[in-house]
Design an enzyme around this catalytic site. Structure first.
Site, PDB file in Angstrom:
ATOM      1  N   LYS A  99      -9.454  -7.761  -7.224  1.00 36.68           N
ATOM      2  CA  LYS A  99      -8.522  -6.632  -7.018  1.00 36.68           C
ATOM      3  C   LYS A  99      -9.287  -5.575  -6.235  1.00 36.68           C
ATOM      4  O   LYS A  99     -10.083  -4.814  -6.796  1.00 36.68           O
ATOM      5  CB  LYS A  99      -8.085  -6.090  -8.384  1.00 36.68           C
ATOM      6  CG  LYS A  99      -6.724  -5.468  -8.426  1.00 36.68           C
ATOM      7  CD  LYS A  99      -6.511  -4.280  -7.551  1.00 36.68           C
ATOM      8  CE  LYS A  99      -6.944  -2.968  -8.141  1.00 36.68           C
ATOM      9  NZ  LYS A  99      -6.859  -1.866  -7.162  1.00 36.68           N
TER      10      LYS A  99
ATOM     11  N   GLY B 144     -16.583   1.225 -10.013  1.00 32.44           N
ATOM     12  CA  GLY B 144     -15.670   2.326  -9.745  1.00 32.44           C
ATOM     13  C   GLY B 144     -16.129   3.568 -10.472  1.00 32.44           C
ATOM     14  O   GLY B 144     -17.304   3.687 -10.837  1.00 32.44           O
ATOM     15  N   SER B 145     -15.197   4.471 -10.717  1.00 27.42           N
ATOM     16  CA  SER B 145     -15.555   5.755 -11.314  1.00 27.42           C
ATOM     17  C   SER B 145     -15.823   5.623 -12.808  1.00 27.42           C
ATOM     18  O   SER B 145     -15.300   4.722 -13.473  1.00 27.42           O
ATOM     19  CB  SER B 145     -14.429   6.757 -11.080  1.00 27.42           C
ATOM     20  OG  SER B 145     -13.256   6.288 -11.705  1.00 27.42           O
ATOM     21  N   THR B 146     -16.605   6.536 -13.328  1.00 32.28           N
ATOM     22  CA  THR B 146     -16.893   6.549 -14.767  1.00 32.28           C
ATOM     23  C   THR B 146     -15.598   6.761 -15.554  1.00 32.28           C
ATOM     24  O   THR B 146     -15.394   6.152 -16.600  1.00 32.28           O
ATOM     25  CB  THR B 146     -17.937   7.643 -15.069  1.00 32.28           C
ATOM     26  OG1 THR B 146     -19.157   7.245 -14.427  1.00 32.28           O
ATOM     27  CG2 THR B 146     -18.193   7.796 -16.556  1.00 32.28           C
ATOM     28  N   GLU B 147     -14.728   7.593 -15.017  1.00 32.61           N
ATOM     29  CA  GLU B 147     -13.472   7.881 -15.719  1.00 32.61           C
ATOM     30  C   GLU B 147     -12.625   6.616 -15.906  1.00 32.61           C
ATOM     31  O   GLU B 147     -12.172   6.305 -17.016  1.00 32.61           O
ATOM     32  CB  GLU B 147     -12.706   8.916 -14.898  1.00 32.61           C
ATOM     33  CG  GLU B 147     -11.521   9.493 -15.607  1.00 32.61           C
ATOM     34  CD  GLU B 147     -10.684  10.338 -14.652  1.00 32.61           C
ATOM     35  OE1 GLU B 147     -11.152  10.666 -13.542  1.00 32.61           O
ATOM     36  OE2 GLU B 147      -9.534  10.637 -15.038  1.00 32.61           O
TER      37      GLU B 147
ATOM     38  N   GLY C 261     -13.707   3.536 -15.630  1.00 33.72           N
ATOM     39  CA  GLY C 261     -14.513   2.590 -16.407  1.00 33.72           C
ATOM     40  C   GLY C 261     -14.384   2.823 -17.903  1.00 33.72           C
ATOM     41  O   GLY C 261     -14.319   1.874 -18.696  1.00 33.72           O
TER      42      GLY C 261
ATOM     43  N   GLU D 164     -20.189  -0.865 -13.233  1.00 35.72           N
ATOM     44  CA  GLU D 164     -21.048  -0.142 -12.278  1.00 35.72           C
ATOM     45  C   GLU D 164     -20.296   1.131 -11.936  1.00 35.72           C
ATOM     46  O   GLU D 164     -19.304   1.093 -11.217  1.00 35.72           O
ATOM     47  CB  GLU D 164     -21.259  -0.981 -11.008  1.00 35.72           C
ATOM     48  CG  GLU D 164     -21.949  -2.301 -11.223  1.00 35.72           C
ATOM     49  CD  GLU D 164     -23.427  -2.131 -11.538  1.00 35.72           C
ATOM     50  OE1 GLU D 164     -23.974  -1.042 -11.317  1.00 35.72           O
ATOM     51  OE2 GLU D 164     -24.021  -3.101 -12.039  1.00 35.72           O
TER      52      GLU D 164
ATOM     53  N   CYS E  13     -22.368   5.596  -4.492  1.00 31.86           N
ATOM     54  CA  CYS E  13     -22.593   5.819  -5.926  1.00 31.86           C
ATOM     55  C   CYS E  13     -24.008   6.295  -6.203  1.00 31.86           C
ATOM     56  O   CYS E  13     -24.233   7.122  -7.073  1.00 31.86           O
ATOM     57  CB  CYS E  13     -22.300   4.541  -6.698  1.00 31.86           C
ATOM     58  SG  CYS E  13     -23.188   3.121  -6.033  1.00 31.86           S
TER      59      CYS E  13
ATOM     60  N   GLU F 171     -19.947  14.241 -10.012  1.00 28.21           N
ATOM     61  CA  GLU F 171     -20.089  13.432  -8.803  1.00 28.21           C
ATOM     62  C   GLU F 171     -19.097  13.937  -7.753  1.00 28.21           C
ATOM     63  O   GLU F 171     -17.886  13.878  -7.960  1.00 28.21           O
ATOM     64  CB  GLU F 171     -19.789  11.963  -9.141  1.00 28.21           C
ATOM     65  CG  GLU F 171     -20.019  11.036  -7.975  1.00 28.21           C
ATOM     66  CD  GLU F 171     -19.705   9.581  -8.306  1.00 28.21           C
ATOM     67  OE1 GLU F 171     -18.644   9.319  -8.898  1.00 28.21           O
ATOM     68  OE2 GLU F 171     -20.526   8.708  -7.961  1.00 28.21           O
TER      69      GLU F 171
HETATM   70  P1  NAD Z   1     -11.808   4.116  -9.077  1.00 26.23           P
HETATM   71  O1  NAD Z   1     -12.446   4.073 -10.412  1.00 26.23           O
HETATM   72  O2  NAD Z   1     -10.716   5.091  -8.860  1.00 26.23           O
HETATM   73  O3  NAD Z   1     -11.212   2.680  -8.699  1.00 26.23           O
HETATM   74  C1  NAD Z   1     -12.008   1.511  -8.728  1.00 26.23           C
HETATM   75  C2  NAD Z   1     -11.091   0.303  -8.822  1.00 26.23           C
HETATM   76  O4  NAD Z   1     -10.469   0.295 -10.101  1.00 26.23           O
HETATM   77  C3  NAD Z   1      -9.960   0.304  -7.808  1.00 26.23           C
HETATM   78  O5  NAD Z   1      -9.746  -1.006  -7.340  1.00 26.23           O
HETATM   79  C4  NAD Z   1      -8.791   0.809  -8.627  1.00 26.23           C
HETATM   80  O6  NAD Z   1      -7.548   0.414  -8.106  1.00 26.23           O
HETATM   81  C5  NAD Z   1      -9.081   0.143  -9.966  1.00 26.23           C
HETATM   82  N1  NAD Z   1      -8.427   0.750 -11.134  1.00 26.23           N
HETATM   83  C6  NAD Z   1      -7.957   2.009 -11.261  1.00 26.23           C
HETATM   84  N2  NAD Z   1      -7.417   2.176 -12.489  1.00 26.23           N
HETATM   85  C7  NAD Z   1      -7.569   1.014 -13.163  1.00 26.23           C
HETATM   86  C8  NAD Z   1      -7.229   0.568 -14.475  1.00 26.23           C
HETATM   87  N3  NAD Z   1      -6.638   1.350 -15.355  1.00 26.23           N
HETATM   88  N4  NAD Z   1      -7.537  -0.703 -14.820  1.00 26.23           N
HETATM   89  C9  NAD Z   1      -8.175  -1.523 -13.950  1.00 26.23           C
HETATM   90  N5  NAD Z   1      -8.502  -1.152 -12.686  1.00 26.23           N
HETATM   91  C10 NAD Z   1      -8.208   0.097 -12.295  1.00 26.23           C
HETATM   92  O7  NAD Z   1     -13.016   4.326  -8.064  1.00 26.23           O
HETATM   93  P2  NAD Z   1     -12.951   4.555  -6.480  1.00 26.23           P
HETATM   94  O8  NAD Z   1     -12.408   5.934  -6.264  1.00 26.23           O
HETATM   95  O9  NAD Z   1     -12.307   3.401  -5.801  1.00 26.23           O
HETATM   96  O10 NAD Z   1     -14.523   4.484  -6.110  1.00 26.23           O
HETATM   97  C11 NAD Z   1     -15.392   5.545  -6.258  1.00 26.23           C
HETATM   98  C12 NAD Z   1     -16.180   5.460  -7.539  1.00 26.23           C
HETATM   99  O11 NAD Z   1     -16.870   4.213  -7.628  1.00 26.23           O
HETATM  100  C13 NAD Z   1     -17.274   6.508  -7.638  1.00 26.23           C
HETATM  101  O12 NAD Z   1     -17.281   7.078  -8.909  1.00 26.23           O
HETATM  102  C14 NAD Z   1     -18.548   5.733  -7.389  1.00 26.23           C
HETATM  103  O13 NAD Z   1     -19.715   6.303  -7.928  1.00 26.23           O
HETATM  104  C15 NAD Z   1     -18.221   4.433  -8.005  1.00 26.23           C
HETATM  105  N6  NAD Z   1     -19.117   3.392  -7.468  1.00 26.23           N
HETATM  106  C16 NAD Z   1     -20.118   2.886  -8.268  1.00 26.23           C
HETATM  107  C17 NAD Z   1     -20.998   1.932  -7.764  1.00 26.23           C
HETATM  108  C18 NAD Z   1     -22.112   1.351  -8.612  1.00 26.23           C
HETATM  109  O14 NAD Z   1     -22.640   0.300  -8.248  1.00 26.23           O
HETATM  110  N7  NAD Z   1     -22.485   1.962  -9.706  1.00 26.23           N
HETATM  111  C19 NAD Z   1     -20.841   1.487  -6.459  1.00 26.23           C
HETATM  112  C20 NAD Z   1     -19.816   2.015  -5.676  1.00 26.23           C
HETATM  113  C21 NAD Z   1     -18.958   2.969  -6.202  1.00 26.23           C
END
Ligand code: NAD
Length: 492
Positions: free
Chosen positions: A188, A241-244, A246, A263, A297, A396
């Site tokens: 996804k 993705g984001s901590t929130e 996650g 991550e 990130c 962040e």
């Molecule tokens: P996001 O958390 O908004 O989205 C990440 C993914 O999760 C997207 O595909 C989104 O559609 C999906 N998603 C959203 N809600 C969901 C839910 N309830 N259930 C399952 N999936 C859901 O993050 P973003 O805005 O796409 O990316 C930026 C964030 O990612 C930043 O916080 C960044 O630090 C983090 N990031 C971390 C790493 C790492 O390796 N630690 C690497 C890259 C980015």
């Protein structure tokens, strides 16, 4: 694959059709379509299929079918060969994938062409090499007639959920190890940047990956993403993705006791001691925050500089930053592209405003940038006079915004660095090797770079401490997160 013409880029980009990729073919989505926008031009690139929860179910079923069929019967060595062939196919189309990545994300073609696509290829080759070297142990168990051994087995259907900042890299850091270990994948991608994921699934199938081993279902995280997390047929969620998000995902995964790796976000400290090679540190600090538009990130977004070097370092850093001008991401000389979306630029500019209100000084940049009157560009920004407790030092920002904070003693640097909910990465700059190792040991982060910043290798594990997540991607460590261990006892 359809060929679409964009007015901004010639020759035409090869964009995927508005369909999902399930079971080795393009299929219509029940969820309709959404528009993918080029953030540098504000023009629509193409329509993208939006998967519904029912589409997610179809993808999981196709993945399970692959495991029950051809993919599940593929030997480890052949899995490696297939991954290697996919890497070759991607390498042959580096330019094409790079240009689409840049159009979708806004990052400079210099990065997509020379870093993102090559890093994805490298991950495929690295894990191709592991496919036939994943094995258990024979165990020294007690008892007159007993022996025992372990098997390392695939988990089953893995759902990979990825963000928009490094679309093809993040995807491959999950897909390559998951496939090498014999799992099937439902991917996804982020709604802002789904295009290379879709193209990749088709390319992988053409290169010999059996149908259903990799399925791609773009769509809303709250619908298709959530369904994958809750789906009883999904064995594991690999999320970046984001901590929130996650945090919520972990709760949703609890009902099925799903294996999860997270991550997440970061607010990484980059610590410069006065005895460092200051010119190298300036370059490292600059790349640490402005590479990838700061939408990274592990960005070195908190710069801690020893007081007696602070003014000289900042002067040099600002001079270097003043030469960094945002421009057309498809131009080979551009080094700062467009932020991924209007919302992202608003959010980043909002943080700059918050910093001002908190008493920080905008030492450089701070405003939206004009590039031919369109696109979500922003000036590279440096905030000084920042206190580590300010919102701009704790949250962040995920954009090209650096906060600079002075310190006096190594102890103070370590405690300021660790005063954060995050623990993804850190940098240390000094010529004193003892101090470098001592500081590296005391920083709570999954990666510490000494006298460099933002380096990665497929063989080096990457992941977070604290609220930056858990689990590791890359390296042999990643294999543990895509296999189950089974202990087999044998009596007489
Ligand atoms: P996001 O958390 O908004 O989205 C990440 C993914 O999760 C997207 O595909 C989104 O559609 C999906 N998603 C959203 N809600 C969901 C839910 N309830 N259930 C399952 N999936 C859901 O993050 P973003 O805005 O796409 O990316 C930026 C964030 O990612 C930043 O916080 C960044 O630090 C983090 N990031 C971390 C790493 C790492 O390796 N630690 C690497 C890259 C980015």
């Amino acid at each position: 694959m359809t060929t679409a013409t964009t007015t901004d880029v010639e020759p035409a980009l090869r964009l995927p059709p508005a369909k999902l990729f399930i079971g080795g073919e393009w299929v219509d989505a029940e969820g309709g379509t959404f528009t993918s926008e080029n953030p540098a031009t504000e023009q629509s690139l193409c329509e993208v299929a939006a998967a519904s929860a029912a589409d997610a179910d179809r993808a999981v079923a196709a993945a399970q079918e692959a495991l029950d069929g051809a993919w599940g019967k593929t030997s480890p060595r052949d899995r490696g060969k297939i991954l290697w062939r996919i890497a070759d196919a991607l390498e042959a189309r580096t330019e094409e994938f790079g240009r689409v990545e840049t159009a979708d994300n806004g990052k400079p073609i210099f990065e997509s062409r020379y870093v993102d696509v090559p890093a994805a290829i490298d991950a495929l080759r690295y894990f191709a090499g592991w496919a036939d070297k994943i094995h258990g142990d024979t165990l020294a168990v007690q008892g007159p007639f007993s022996m025992a051994y372990t098997l390392r087995e695939p988990m089953g259907v893995v759902a990979a959920i990825t963000p928009w900042n490094f679309p093809i890299i993040q995807a491959m850091w999950k897909i390559a190890p998951a496939l090498a270990c014999g799992n099937a994948v439902v991917h996804k991608p982020a709604s802002n940047t789904p295009l290379t994921a879709l193209k990749f699934a088709e390319l992988a199938t053409e290169a010999g990956l059996p149908p259903g081993a990799l399925n791609v279902v773009p769509g809303r995280g709250s619908q298709v993403g959530r369904r994958l997390v809750e789906h009883p047929g999904v064995a594991k969620i690999s999320f970046t993705g984001s901590t929130e998000v996650g945090r919520g995902l972990m709760k949703d995964a609890a009902d099925t006791i799903k294996r999860v790796t997270l991550e997440l976000g970061g607010k990484s400290p980059n610590i410069v001691f006065a005895d460092a090679d200051l010119d190298a540190a300036v370059k490292g600090a600059y790349n640490g925050i402005f590479y990838g538009k700061g939408e990274v990130c592990a960005a070195g977004s908190r710069l801690f500089v020893e007081k007696r070097a602070h003014d000289e370092m900042l002067e040099k850093l600002i001079a270097r930053t003043s030469r960094l001008v945002p421009g057309d991401p498809q131009h080979p000389k551009t080094r700062l592209g467009a932020l991924v979306s209007k919302e992202q630029r608003e959010s980043v500019l909002g943080y700059v405003e918050t910093g001002r209100e908190e008493g920080a000084e905008v030492a450089h940049g701070g405003r939206a940038a004009d590039v031919d009157g369109k696109g979500y560009f922003m000036e590279p920004t440096i905030l000084t006079g920042v206190d580590n407790q300010m919102k701009v030092a704790q949250e962040e920002i995920f954009g090209p915004v650096l906060v600079a904070i002075p310190f006096e003693e190594p102890e103070e640097a370590v405690s300021l660095a660790n005063e954060s909910i995050f623990g993804l990465a850190a940098g240390v700059w000094t010529r004193d090797i003892g101090k470098a190792h001592s500081v590296a040991a005391r920083i709570k982060a999954g990666t510490v770079w000494i006298n460099q910043y933002n380096w990665y290798d497929s063989g080096a594990p990457f992941g977070g401490y604290k609220q930056s997540g858990f689990g590791r991607e890359l390296g042999s460590a990643a294999l543990d997160y895509y296999t189950e261990s089974k202990t087999v006892w044998v009596g007489k």
